[in-house]
Scaffold this motif. Structure first.
Motif, PDB file in Angstrom:
ATOM      1  N   ASP A  12       1.319  -0.926   0.202  1.00 55.60           N
ATOM      2  CA  ASP A  12       0.536  -0.327  -0.131  1.00 55.60           C
ATOM      3  C   ASP A  12       0.677   1.326  -0.402  1.00 55.60           C
ATOM      4  O   ASP A  12       2.133   1.017   0.438  1.00 55.60           O
ATOM      5  CB  ASP A  12      -0.764  -0.237   1.443  1.00 55.60           C
ATOM      6  N   VAL A  13       0.482   2.129  -0.818  1.00 59.13           N
ATOM      7  CA  VAL A  13       1.360   2.875  -0.940  1.00 59.13           C
ATOM      8  C   VAL A  13       0.847   4.871  -0.292  1.00 59.13           C
ATOM      9  O   VAL A  13      -0.405   5.348  -0.007  1.00 59.13           O
ATOM     10  CB  VAL A  13       1.437   3.892  -2.132  1.00 59.13           C
ATOM     11  N   THR A  14       1.953   5.212   0.455  1.00 61.76           N
ATOM     12  CA  THR A  14       1.421   6.481   1.084  1.00 61.76           C
ATOM     13  C   THR A  14       2.206   7.628   0.864  1.00 61.76           C
ATOM     14  O   THR A  14       3.764   6.703   1.052  1.00 61.76           O
ATOM     15  CB  THR A  14       1.265   6.411   2.642  1.00 61.76           C
ATOM     16  N   THR A  15       1.891   8.068   0.318  1.00 63.12           N
ATOM     17  CA  THR A  15       2.682   9.818  -0.105  1.00 63.12           C
ATOM     18  C   THR A  15       2.509  11.101   0.514  1.00 63.12           C
ATOM     19  O   THR A  15       0.879  11.725   0.895  1.00 63.12           O
ATOM     20  CB  THR A  15       2.565   9.790  -1.832  1.00 63.12           C
ATOM     21  N   ILE A  16       3.621  11.268   1.368  1.00 64.81           N
ATOM     22  CA  ILE A  16       3.972  12.567   1.804  1.00 64.81           C
ATOM     23  C   ILE A  16       3.709  13.774   0.638  1.00 64.81           C
ATOM     24  O   ILE A  16       5.006  13.300   0.155  1.00 64.81           O
ATOM     25  CB  ILE A  16       5.392  12.671   3.431  1.00 64.81           C
ATOM     26  N   ASP A  17       2.862  13.967   0.460  1.00 65.42           N
ATOM     27  CA  ASP A  17       3.794  15.365  -0.541  1.00 65.42           C
ATOM     28  C   ASP A  17       3.374  16.330  -0.507  1.00 65.42           C
ATOM     29  O   ASP A  17       2.676  18.030  -1.230  1.00 65.42           O
ATOM     30  CB  ASP A  17       2.220  15.371  -1.822  1.00 65.42           C
ATOM     31  N   GLU A  18       4.197  16.787   1.083  1.00 63.54           N
ATOM     32  CA  GLU A  18       3.939  18.743   1.688  1.00 63.54           C
ATOM     33  C   GLU A  18       5.166  18.357   2.763  1.00 63.54           C
ATOM     34  O   GLU A  18       5.710  18.183   2.960  1.00 63.54           O
ATOM     35  CB  GLU A  18       2.397  18.419   2.200  1.00 63.54           C
ATOM     36  N   LEU A  19       5.657  19.609   2.566  1.00 60.98           N
ATOM     37  CA  LEU A  19       7.128  19.782   3.058  1.00 60.98           C
ATOM     38  C   LEU A  19       6.662  20.318   4.458  1.00 60.98           C
ATOM     39  O   LEU A  19       5.551  20.962   4.209  1.00 60.98           O
ATOM     40  CB  LEU A  19       8.198  20.695   2.410  1.00 60.98           C
ATOM     41  N   PRO A  20       7.281  20.488   5.598  1.00 60.86           N
ATOM     42  CA  PRO A  20       6.801  21.236   6.530  1.00 60.86           C
ATOM     43  C   PRO A  20       6.751  22.699   6.488  1.00 60.86           C
ATOM     44  O   PRO A  20       8.036  22.594   5.674  1.00 60.86           O
ATOM     45  CB  PRO A  20       7.833  20.986   8.051  1.00 60.86           C
ATOM     46  N   PRO A  21       6.347  23.768   7.014  1.00 53.75           N
ATOM     47  CA  PRO A  21       6.001  24.787   6.552  1.00 53.75           C
ATOM     48  C   PRO A  21       7.278  25.739   7.130  1.00 53.75           C
ATOM     49  O   PRO A  21       8.896  25.263   7.498  1.00 53.75           O
ATOM     50  CB  PRO A  21       5.016  25.262   7.872  1.00 53.75           C
ATOM     51  N   GLY A  22       7.493  26.760   6.293  1.00 58.84           N
ATOM     52  CA  GLY A  22       9.089  28.046   6.638  1.00 58.84           C
ATOM     53  C   GLY A  22       9.643  27.025   5.145  1.00 58.84           C
ATOM     54  O   GLY A  22      10.521  28.275   5.328  1.00 58.84           O
TER      55      GLY A  22
END
Ligand code: ADP
Ligand code: MG
Length: 716
Positions: free
Chosen positions: A460-470
């Motif tokens: 199953d694939v999970t994608t983190i498509d966002e960088l930490p803020p700043g």
């Protein structure tokens, strides 16, 4: 089947080895098992030549697919040739002549068939004296002119054909096969032509008519004929599409069954989590999770609560904060009185993870141990005992953790960082008593969609498509070698502002060829020249582990301004104050590698920079360097890299079990791959062990490819 990860090749289900079918009598009878030596038109010499190319049976032969096709016109009797049109004739060479007249010497030949005589003229054809001789049969193509009532072709295309080769009766799209000096494409064409009817009798349909209609696919038998003898281009393309679909389906079915087998045999520990635990874990992080991290945590937690072993790929660009998700999962595991293992591809990275974890878990009762070649040597007896006793809650290490026969008391979760650098086979080595651990695989080289769908089909694939803020996007520049002074000037500026830098080189020492710079030479050169006065240090693979650790610690603590290093820092190093990445001889690095290296900066809130110093030595290098300056998006980079290098290279070695296809190129077949994935799931759902009579041939193909054991799992 022993190792469900074992590499496998996809051969469209026809294989040279005698078949291990349900019904041995049937296998015997299959014409496809017939050895090539017994086929029509195959002499002993040709049989040997075919065998040396892996073609042993009729089944192999019909899977010897054309490389391309070429248009071939029907042969025309010489007395029917008409002026002007491009036409083809064939005849025996009866005369040759070389006329050395200035300025246009020419070679002339005459061929004859039962209906007449045809003159052939090649200007500047002196070389043909060695090639064309009386007695040969020539097939020629060209435009005809009549000269004193004799038809004549000027500069015709020509080839020598064997005397008994059947004439081409009508216009034809002829398959062109991968050929050798001993076995021409045309000879292969004739062998296949002579045997295709017998072979087709052995081809049976895999799928029901409804599916074929839905996907707009021709029948399997029809496809095997059409790929070798298409009536027109469209038919050749359709045939190819059908057979590629079959390859992809076979692979998808294999992956689904292998996943079911793994899930079915052992159940994983079922973990519990409540609000209190969730809050306790979150309190450990000095920041709020991003929405993407939240999503990932939710999915992972749901998996851990399920007795089916988790098999999840967590992908996200460098710096997207995957570690947090892993740490969360490990803490849930430990709270459930189970152990967790975190595997990294290098010692430096394992050490980095170890430090992050100890820092996060200061003043908690969680015990973390680092297992590297160094710690293994030092106190491995006692460390191993503690692991087996369950005193160690989290074990962090490299493959060293796997190579030794390490026992865990109750391993609940295995996290693998940078999966593509750790052999899948080795992952399977991790053992636990009694149950299967949950798997979380993290990768910062985003797996291109196509590969995720195929190679990771059982994840199953999970994608983190966002960088930490700043975070600010890293600014990337490409400098030519003669502009390198700009880079050093810039490093000085940044160091003066309190920042730090990485300087990466392709090798540790000069290789003597003098073509690329090295860590050791640059350390000298920069230290006494462009970067004199800065606190510089080297970091590379020839250094002892504790030396490397010391250097990393000094760098982290800000006691070093710039480290001069190799790709040992490629993955996972996390020093927020480092804002400059200089890469020397950047043309020598692969695209994904460059992107990984760049990911070492841009981890804090300061604007970060990547300076690529390199020469576009060829078109590929130019494309890579341009892609780097064009985008920061790891997915885009990975897709381009895959196109530039192909999937095998992309993952390094075969060990990773990337399937080999005869026809399919998974970088090109995205649409079909999607369809095959859906269709394979639906198929297995409707007929879990492929027991229905209409799936008999498909089942035999799957069993032949992956082993009969694949069907052993209990279902329902
Ligand atoms: P990667 O996905 O490359 O492994 P890391 O997990 O190493 O990324 O995280 C990169 C950096 O971002 C680390 O310094 C980490 O502490 C920081 N980080 C992670 N998540 C967040 C967040 N939600 N907010 C702020 N910083 C974060
Ligand atoms: Mg990481």
């Amino acid at each position: 089947m022993g190792d469900p990860y074992a590499p496998f090749g996809i051969h469209n289900g026809l294989q040279s080895t005698p078949m291990a079918s349900d019904d041995p009598a049937m296998a015997e009878a299959s014409p496809l098992a017939r050895p090539v030596g017994r086929l029509k038109g195959v002499s002993a010499a040709r049989a040997r030549e075919l065998e040396s190319r892996g073609v042993r049976t009729l089944g192999d032969l019909i899977e010897y697919f054309p490389r391309t096709y070429q248009n071939e016109r029907a042969e025309c009797p010489i007395d029917r040739l008409v002026p002007r049109d491009l036409q083809i004739a064939r005849g025996e060479v009866t005369a040759v002549d070389y006329i050395a007249s200035y300025p246009r010497p020419r070679f002339e030949a005459t061929i004859e068939d039962p209906t007449g005589r045809l003159g052939l003229v090649w200007f500047n054809g002196g070389y043909l004296r060695r090639l064309i001789h009386p007695g040969q049969i020539l097939r020629v193509q060209g435009k005809v002119r009549f000269y004193r009532n004799i038809p004549q072709m000027t500069q015709p295309k020509w080839q020598v054909v064997e005397p008994d080769a059947a004439p081409v009766g009508e216009d034809l799209l002829r398959a062109v096969y991968p050929a050798s000096a001993k076995l021409s494409s045309r000879a292969i064409w004739h062998i296949i032509d002579a045997n295709i009817e017998a072979a087709l009798e052995g081809i049976e349909e895999w799928f029901d008519a409804e599916l074929l209609r839905k996907r707009n696919l021709m029948g399997r038998r029809q496809a095997f004929r059409a790929i070798h003898q298409p009536a027109h281009w469209r038919e050749a393309t359709d045939a190819r599409r059908r057979l590629i679909y079959d390859e992809l389906m076979l692979m998808q079915i294999g992956l689904i069954l292998s996943r079911r087998l793994r899930g079915g045999r052992l159940s994983a520990p079922r973990m519990r989590i409540d609000r209190l635990l969730d809050e306790r874990i979150r309190r450990r992080f000095p920041f709020a999770l991003t929405a993407a991290q939240e999503r990932a945590v939710r999915q992972v937690v749901a998996d851990l609560q399920n007795p089916r072993p988790m098999s999840r790929l967590l992908q996200g660009d460098v710096g997207s904060g995957k570690t947090v998700v892993a740490v969360y999962a490990m803490l849930v595991t430990v709270a459930n009185r189970l152990q967790a293992a975190l595997l990294a591809p290098t010692e430096v990275l394992a050490e980095q993870h170890y430090l992050t974890l100890t820092d996060l878990l200061r003043e908690s009762r969680v015990t973390i141990e680092l297992f590297t070649s160094l710690t293994q040597r030092r106190g491995r007896g006692s460390l191993r005992r503690h692991l087996a006793d369950g005193d160690i809650h989290i074990a962090v290490g490299t493959q060293a953790l796997l190579q030794e026969d390490v026992e865990f008391a109750n391993l609940g979760l295995v996290v693998v960082d940078e999966q593509h650098k750790l052999g899948v086979r080795q992952r399977a080595q991790l053992k636990s008593k009694g149950h299967a651990p949950h798997y979380l695989v993290m990768t910062a080289t985003p797996i291109p969609r196509t590969l995720a769908l195929s190679y990771f089909a059982d994840f199953d694939v999970t994608t983190i498509d966002e960088l930490p803020p700043g975070r600010q996007p890293i600014l990337t520049r490409w400098l030519k070698p003669q502009e390198e002074a700009q880079a050093w000037h810039f490093v000085r500026e940044q160091v003066a502002a309190g920042r730090q830098a990485y300087i990466v080189l392709p090798q540790i020492e000069e290789d003597g060829a003098g073509e690329a710079r090295s860590v050791k030479a640059e350390f000298e050169r920069l230290g006494s020249g462009p970067l004199a006065g800065l606190r510089l240090a080297m970091l590379h693979g020839q250094m002892k582990t504790d030396q490397k650790q010391q250097t990393m610690n000094d760098f982290r603590a800000g006691r070093i301004d710039a480290v001069i290093t190799t790709t040992v820092i490629e993955v996972g190093i996390d020093v927020a104050n480092a804002t400059v990445m200089v890469i020397q001889n950047a043309e020598r690095f692969g695209l994904s590698q460059l992107h990984q290296l760049r990911g070492r900066v841009g981890r804090g809130t300061h604007q970060s920079h990547c300076l690529l110093i390199g020469e576009a030595v060829n078109e590929d290098a130019e494309l890579r360097l341009r892609a780097m300056t064009r985008t920061n998006d790891g997915f885009e980079i990975a897709e381009s890299d895959l196109k530039l290098r192909g999937p095998g290279e992309f993952f390094g070695t075969r060990q990773h079990g990337l399937p080999q296809f005869k026809l399919a190129d998974i970088t090109q077949e995205i649409e079909l791959l999607h369809q095959a994935k859906d269709d394979a799931l639906a198929l297995i759902e409707s007929d879990p062990n492929l027991r229905r009579p209409e799936h008999r041939t498909l089942r035999a193909a799957v069993a032949r490819q992956f082993g009969e054991n694949l069907f052993l799992a209990q279902v329902g």
